[in-house]
Motif scaffolding. Structure first.
Motif, PDB file in Angstrom:
ATOM      1  N   TYR A 129      13.456  65.931 -19.933  1.00 33.56           N
ATOM      2  CA  TYR A 129      12.762  66.971 -19.166  1.00 33.56           C
ATOM      3  C   TYR A 129      12.231  66.454 -17.837  1.00 33.56           C
ATOM      4  O   TYR A 129      11.765  65.313 -17.764  1.00 33.56           O
ATOM      5  CB  TYR A 129      11.567  67.503 -19.961  1.00 33.56           C
ATOM      6  CG  TYR A 129      11.940  68.147 -21.274  1.00 33.56           C
ATOM      7  CD1 TYR A 129      12.349  69.475 -21.330  1.00 33.56           C
ATOM      8  CD2 TYR A 129      11.886  67.419 -22.461  1.00 33.56           C
ATOM      9  CE1 TYR A 129      12.698  70.072 -22.548  1.00 33.56           C
ATOM     10  CE2 TYR A 129      12.235  68.001 -23.677  1.00 33.56           C
ATOM     11  CZ  TYR A 129      12.640  69.327 -23.709  1.00 33.56           C
ATOM     12  OH  TYR A 129      12.979  69.905 -24.911  1.00 33.56           O
ATOM     13  N   VAL A 142       9.144  73.537 -16.468  1.00 33.22           N
ATOM     14  CA  VAL A 142       9.838  72.562 -17.327  1.00 33.22           C
ATOM     15  C   VAL A 142      11.337  72.777 -17.182  1.00 33.22           C
ATOM     16  O   VAL A 142      11.839  73.866 -17.453  1.00 33.22           O
ATOM     17  CB  VAL A 142       9.416  72.731 -18.798  1.00 33.22           C
ATOM     18  CG1 VAL A 142      10.149  71.720 -19.685  1.00 33.22           C
ATOM     19  CG2 VAL A 142       7.902  72.575 -18.950  1.00 33.22           C
ATOM     20  N   HIS A 143      12.029  71.738 -16.721  1.00 36.92           N
ATOM     21  CA  HIS A 143      13.478  71.832 -16.552  1.00 36.92           C
ATOM     22  C   HIS A 143      14.136  70.862 -17.530  1.00 36.92           C
ATOM     23  O   HIS A 143      13.847  69.671 -17.523  1.00 36.92           O
ATOM     24  CB  HIS A 143      13.847  71.489 -15.105  1.00 36.92           C
ATOM     25  CG  HIS A 143      15.221  71.933 -14.735  1.00 36.92           C
ATOM     26  ND1 HIS A 143      15.504  73.182 -14.238  1.00 36.92           N
ATOM     27  CD2 HIS A 143      16.413  71.286 -14.820  1.00 36.92           C
ATOM     28  CE1 HIS A 143      16.802  73.297 -14.028  1.00 36.92           C
ATOM     29  NE2 HIS A 143      17.387  72.159 -14.370  1.00 36.92           N
ATOM     30  N   ALA A 144      15.007  71.384 -18.383  1.00 35.31           N
ATOM     31  CA  ALA A 144      15.608  70.577 -19.456  1.00 35.31           C
ATOM     32  C   ALA A 144      17.002  70.087 -19.075  1.00 35.31           C
ATOM     33  O   ALA A 144      17.754  70.785 -18.386  1.00 35.31           O
ATOM     34  CB  ALA A 144      15.693  71.404 -20.726  1.00 35.31           C
ATOM     35  N   PHE A 197       8.285  71.566 -26.868  1.00 36.39           N
ATOM     36  CA  PHE A 197       9.598  71.133 -26.383  1.00 36.39           C
ATOM     37  C   PHE A 197      10.113  69.974 -27.238  1.00 36.39           C
ATOM     38  O   PHE A 197       9.423  68.964 -27.410  1.00 36.39           O
ATOM     39  CB  PHE A 197       9.513  70.722 -24.910  1.00 36.39           C
ATOM     40  CG  PHE A 197       9.273  71.895 -24.005  1.00 36.39           C
ATOM     41  CD1 PHE A 197      10.341  72.624 -23.496  1.00 36.39           C
ATOM     42  CD2 PHE A 197       7.978  72.291 -23.692  1.00 36.39           C
ATOM     43  CE1 PHE A 197      10.119  73.725 -22.679  1.00 36.39           C
ATOM     44  CE2 PHE A 197       7.745  73.384 -22.869  1.00 36.39           C
ATOM     45  CZ  PHE A 197       8.824  74.105 -22.361  1.00 36.39           C
ATOM     46  N   GLU A 221      13.124  74.904 -27.054  1.00 33.61           N
ATOM     47  CA  GLU A 221      11.754  75.373 -26.829  1.00 33.61           C
ATOM     48  C   GLU A 221      11.335  76.367 -27.904  1.00 33.61           C
ATOM     49  O   GLU A 221      12.077  77.289 -28.233  1.00 33.61           O
ATOM     50  CB  GLU A 221      11.639  76.045 -25.449  1.00 33.61           C
ATOM     51  CG  GLU A 221      10.222  76.542 -25.193  1.00 33.61           C
ATOM     52  CD  GLU A 221      10.016  77.161 -23.814  1.00 33.61           C
ATOM     53  OE1 GLU A 221      10.923  77.077 -22.966  1.00 33.61           O
ATOM     54  OE2 GLU A 221       8.936  77.731 -23.610  1.00 33.61           O
TER      55      GLU A 221
END
Ligand SMILES: [Fe+2]
Length: 294
Positions: A26, A13-15, A209, A224
């Motif tokens: 995301y 998961v890249h925010a 998230f 998170e």
């Protein structure tokens, strides 16, 4: 409803935090392939100037390309009232299907009236590629995902669970931020409480998230947490607070909140799946301001 939870799948998961609207978008990647989804993208707007741009979305597009990912889904957790979606802009460049909760039709009906839209504004959700019902499953590569209907903030709110990661939209905030407001048309504090309990019935170690964070009490922005942390520490619903307590507190708090700065442009764009209203004969596009309509 029993949901197909599988915590053994751990997506990357890249925010992407948008400081203008405190939204977190995301990119979620299937650990077993190059497939990914984008959750809750943001279109930039200078509302005072009536100018839109796509710096935030371009950053996400560049990330997807740089990592050679294949975009399969553009998920909207709900019709946002505080930022504009960039889903169609991203879809044009990267493909993927745009999905939202089935009750988008209720939201379209409500705001179609508020904005005095004509019959060319379809209220059947046809601006989206997929309308999710409670418990619907879909795949990102090899990763099975599912949607949970979590209304209360809006009628169309869904929580999307992808492996051990759940994207809660505007139900919960971080434990020290509490919960989302429930006073927009179609919102309901009791429903929101029930939806939050549904999210908190996921396994304790599920990663949650957030869609927003405002850094309460001067702390750094965070997005998170886990089900266990929310259950223990959430200031609005944690530690066994009752439904009645929550409804009373939420209703009183919401009565004091101003409308989000971008609610008027956001709703008009997001109820169309992220598209601007149709152009006039000269190709110009306009947003309306309903006087005393909200
Ligand atoms: Fe929202």
């Amino acid at each position: 409803m029993t949901y197909p939870v599988n915590l053994d799948i751990k997506p990357d998961v890249h925010a992407f935090f948008d400081p203008a609207t405190n939204t977190i978008s995301y990119v979620v990647k299937d650990p077993a392939s190059t497939a990914c989804a984008i959750v809750d993208s943001v279109m930039d707007i200078d509302y005072a100037a009536g100018r839109i741009s796509f710096d935030h979305a371009d950053e996400m597009i560049n990330y997807v390309r740089a990592n050679n990912l294949t975009l399969e889904w553009l998920i909207e957790t709900h019709v946002h009232a505080d930022h504009l979606s960039a889903a169609p802009y991203i879809q044009k460049q990267l493909g993927g299907k745009i999905g939202i909760g089935r009750n988008i039709t209720v939201v379209q009906d409500t705001f179609g009236k508020v904005f005095n839209e004509g019959t060319e504004f379809q209220r059947d959700g046809s601006q989206f590629d997929r309308l999710f019902d409670d418990g619907d499953t879909y795949a990102i590569g090899a990763m099975q995902c599912f949607a949970m209907h979590t209304p209360g903030h809006t009628p169309a709110c869904m929580t999307h669970v992808m492996g051990n990661a759940a994207f809660v939209g505007d139900t919960l905030f971080m434990p020290d931020g509490g919960s989302a407001r429930a006073d927009f048309p179609g919102g309901d504090a009791g429903e929101l409480y029930d939806s939050i309990q549904k999210v908190l019935s996921l396994p304790d170690e599920t990663r949650l998230f957030m869609c927003h964070d405002y850094g309460p009490n001067g702390r750094d922005i965070m997005w998170e947490t886990t089900v266990a942390e929310e259950k223990a520490n959430n200031i609005h619903v944690g530690g066994g607070k009752t439904r009645e307590d929550f409804i009373k507190f939420r209703t009183e708090r919401d009565a004091q909140l101003d409308m989000p700065k971008l609610i008027i442009p956001s709703l008009q764009v997001n109820m169309r799946g992220g598209d601007l209203p149709p152009a006039d004969d000269e190709g110009n596009r306009f947003l309306k301001v309903p006087v005393n309509g909200l």
